[in-house]
Design a protein around this motif. Sequence first.
Motif, PDB file in Angstrom:
ATOM      1  N   VAL A  72       0.780  -1.150   0.047  1.00  0.00           N
ATOM      2  CA  VAL A  72      -0.054   0.003   0.138  1.00  0.00           C
ATOM      3  C   VAL A  72       0.823   1.296   0.090  1.00  0.00           C
ATOM      4  O   VAL A  72       0.758   2.552  -0.751  1.00  0.00           O
ATOM      5  CB  VAL A  72      -0.953   0.132   1.324  1.00  0.00           C
ATOM      6  N   SER A  73       2.149   1.408   0.748  1.00  0.00           N
ATOM      7  CA  SER A  73       2.868   2.556   0.903  1.00  0.00           C
ATOM      8  C   SER A  73       3.467   2.682  -0.544  1.00  0.00           C
ATOM      9  O   SER A  73       3.442   3.708  -1.117  1.00  0.00           O
ATOM     10  CB  SER A  73       3.981   2.237   1.929  1.00  0.00           C
ATOM     11  N   LYS A 114       0.692   4.223  -3.179  1.00  0.00           N
ATOM     12  CA  LYS A 114       0.354   5.741  -2.480  1.00  0.00           C
ATOM     13  C   LYS A 114       1.625   6.381  -3.343  1.00  0.00           C
ATOM     14  O   LYS A 114       1.367   7.729  -3.650  1.00  0.00           O
ATOM     15  CB  LYS A 114       0.513   5.745  -1.264  1.00  0.00           C
ATOM     16  N   ASP A 128      -9.423   0.720  -8.024  1.00  0.00           N
ATOM     17  CA  ASP A 128      -9.375   2.022  -8.323  1.00  0.00           C
ATOM     18  C   ASP A 128     -10.777   2.785  -7.906  1.00  0.00           C
ATOM     19  O   ASP A 128     -11.765   2.491  -8.670  1.00  0.00           O
ATOM     20  CB  ASP A 128      -8.960   2.290  -9.917  1.00  0.00           C
ATOM     21  N   TYR A 138      -1.558   5.748  -8.583  1.00  0.00           N
ATOM     22  CA  TYR A 138      -2.286   5.743  -7.333  1.00  0.00           C
ATOM     23  C   TYR A 138      -2.100   6.972  -6.404  1.00  0.00           C
ATOM     24  O   TYR A 138      -2.541   6.974  -5.389  1.00  0.00           O
ATOM     25  CB  TYR A 138      -2.295   4.352  -6.704  1.00  0.00           C
ATOM     26  N   ARG A 139      -1.170   7.644  -6.973  1.00  0.00           N
ATOM     27  CA  ARG A 139      -0.780   9.035  -6.105  1.00  0.00           C
ATOM     28  C   ARG A 139      -2.025   9.925  -6.021  1.00  0.00           C
ATOM     29  O   ARG A 139      -2.639  10.246  -6.939  1.00  0.00           O
ATOM     30  CB  ARG A 139       0.542   9.572  -6.692  1.00  0.00           C
ATOM     31  N   ASN A 140      -2.474  10.119  -4.769  1.00  0.00           N
ATOM     32  CA  ASN A 140      -3.519  11.114  -4.694  1.00  0.00           C
ATOM     33  C   ASN A 140      -4.599  10.625  -5.128  1.00  0.00           C
ATOM     34  O   ASN A 140      -5.667  11.357  -5.546  1.00  0.00           O
ATOM     35  CB  ASN A 140      -3.020  12.441  -5.129  1.00  0.00           C
ATOM     36  N   LYS A 141      -5.027   9.235  -5.002  1.00  0.00           N
ATOM     37  CA  LYS A 141      -6.141   8.680  -5.657  1.00  0.00           C
ATOM     38  C   LYS A 141      -6.467   7.811  -4.469  1.00  0.00           C
ATOM     39  O   LYS A 141      -5.659   6.789  -3.808  1.00  0.00           O
ATOM     40  CB  LYS A 141      -5.881   8.018  -6.909  1.00  0.00           C
ATOM     41  N   ARG A 142      -7.928   7.495  -4.319  1.00  0.00           N
ATOM     42  CA  ARG A 142      -8.434   6.444  -3.350  1.00  0.00           C
ATOM     43  C   ARG A 142      -8.393   5.174  -4.011  1.00  0.00           C
ATOM     44  O   ARG A 142      -8.915   4.961  -5.201  1.00  0.00           O
ATOM     45  CB  ARG A 142      -9.939   6.823  -3.245  1.00  0.00           C
TER      46      ARG A 142
END
Length: 557
Positions: A509-510, A513, A539, A518-522
Motif C-alpha cells: 500500500v505504501s 501511494k 481504483d 495511485y498517487r493522490n487517488k483513493r
Amino acid sequence: MKTLLCSLNSKYIHSSLAVHYLAAGVDLYCKSDIDLTIMEGTINQQDSVILDNIVSHRPDLIAFSTYIWNITTIKRLLPILKNLLPDARILLGGPEVSYHPETVMMELPAVDYIICGEGELSFAAFLDCMAENISPHAVPALCYRQDGMVVKNPPDEVLPEPPGPYTDAYFRMLQGRIAYLETSRGCPFSCAFCLSGDSCGVRFFSLERAKQELCLLAGSGTQTVKLVDRTFNCNRNRAYELFRFLIERANGFPEGIRFHFEVAADLFDEETIGLLSSAPPGLFQFEAGIQSFNPATLAAVSRKTDTNKLFQNLQSLISMQNIHIHIDLIAGLPYETLESFIASFNTAYSLSPHVLQLGFLKLLHGSQLRAEADRYGYVYHETAPYEFVSNMFLTKEETQKLKRIEDALDRLYNSGRFAFTLQYLLGVMGLSPYELFSDFSEYLSFSFETTSVPLEEYTKAVFDLFSTAEKVDKTILRDVMVMDRIRCENTGKLPRCLRVEDDRLKQIVSILKASPPYRNKRFGAALLYSDGEKVIIADYTKKDPVTGHYDFIIQSL
C-alpha cells in the motif's frame, strides 16, 4: 378556493408525477381562480408531521393521490383530518380508489369525492363546480354522495393528450430525486395481474413532445429518468426512434444520467438490438418482466410471450454489457407450483441479469386475478398491498420459503457484492442456483432472528456456511470473497473473517501511494493466496456505469 394537492411517496428519492399533471390540468382547463398548492411527503414521516403540514395551509379542499404504498397511511389520516378541518372537503384519486369507488366511500365517511381514472380534465371541471358552488353532477368520472347514496358519473369516452407537467414548481421540487416521464398511456396487453391493460389500448403522446421532455429531464439534475410507459417498446418504430435520439445526444447529457425503461424483451428485433449495442455504457436501464417461463401460467394470466425469443433477446442484451438489465419473476401466479417456479428461477438466473427480482403477486383492486381469486383458491392480505399468501398451487409454507429466498437473492446476488463468490460456488458445488439460495436462506433463518443482518455478519455467515462445504476450497473461497469486497466497497477494508495478517500488505500500500497511477487517488488493495501470491488493487475513482463495480487489476507479487 384554497386547494391542496397531496402526494405521499414511498421514499424521499421518489417524486410524484400525478399531482403535477393535475396542477397542469388546472392551469389549462380551469375557468375559475384556484389557489392551488402541491404538498409532497413520504409515508415514512410521522403522522403528526404530515397532519401539521396539511393543516398549516388551511385548505378548503384536500386532494390525495392514492396507490398501494400510501393508501394505508392516507386511510389512517382521513378521520383525524376531518376533525382538525371539519369544513374542508376531501377528494381521492388514483388507482387505489378508481376501481371500487363506491366501496371506498361507504367504508371511509371522511371522503367526500373520488375521481376515477385520468384526472386532468375531471379535476379541473370539479374545481370549477366547487368554486362556483354548483352541483358536480356533470363532472366526468366523479363519485360523490347525494341523498345518502353514492353516485358515480360516467367517464369521458375520448381523452386528449394530457398537458405537460414539467413546470417551475416541478423542478423546484425535484432536487435530484428520480424524475418520471410517460410518453404513452395504457398497454397493448391485458395481463390478469395488472391494471395498465384495462384501458382501451395505448395512447401515444407526440413524438416531438417525448423528445423535448427527455432532454428537459436529462438536464434537471436528476441521475435517473424513469419512463413509466408500461411497455415502452410495444411500438417498434417509435421506440427505435427514441432510443436513436437519446444515443445520438448522449454526449450532450450530464455525466452519469441514465434512462430507465419497462420493456417486453421478446418484442425487440435485430435492428433495434443492433442500435442498442451502440449505446454508451450505463445510458439505458431495462426492466423486463418475465413473470414466469411456465406456458400454462402465462396462458392463464393472458401474458402473450414468445419465451424462446424472450430468452434469446435477453441473452443478446446482457452479453453487450452496456445496458443494465433487471428482470422480474412473480411468485403466486396460477398453475405455478413450487417445482415450476424453481424451473423459472433457474432459467432466469442462467441469463445472468444484473438484477433478478423475485416478486410476489398482489391482487390489486380492478385486476382480473382479484375477481377470479376464488377460482384459484387465493388467500391474500385484505390490506394494501394485497399480497398473496397461498393458492391451490403454492402452500403458505412454500410461499414463506420463497420469501426467505427473496431476501438471500437480494443480498447475495442483486446487491452485486458476491458476484465472484456465487460464480465460484455454483461452479464447484454442483448445486442449481435455486438450491444454493435455498440452502443459504435456511441457514440464515436458523442463525439469525431477523433479516436485518449487518453486512460484516452477513459476509461471515456466507464464509462459515460454504467454507465447510464439500468440494469448496477454503482459500479460494476467501480470495473470491475478498475480490468481491474490494471492488464493491470503497473503504478498502475487509471484514474480520476474510483478514489475513500479512505485513507485506502495508508495504505494498505504501508503494502504491507513492506510484504515479495511485498517487493522490483513493484505492483499495488486498492479498490473494489461492493461485500463487497476488494482490488485487481497486481504483475507487473509476466505476463501471452498468454494474456499479470499481475497476480493478490483479498482479503477481
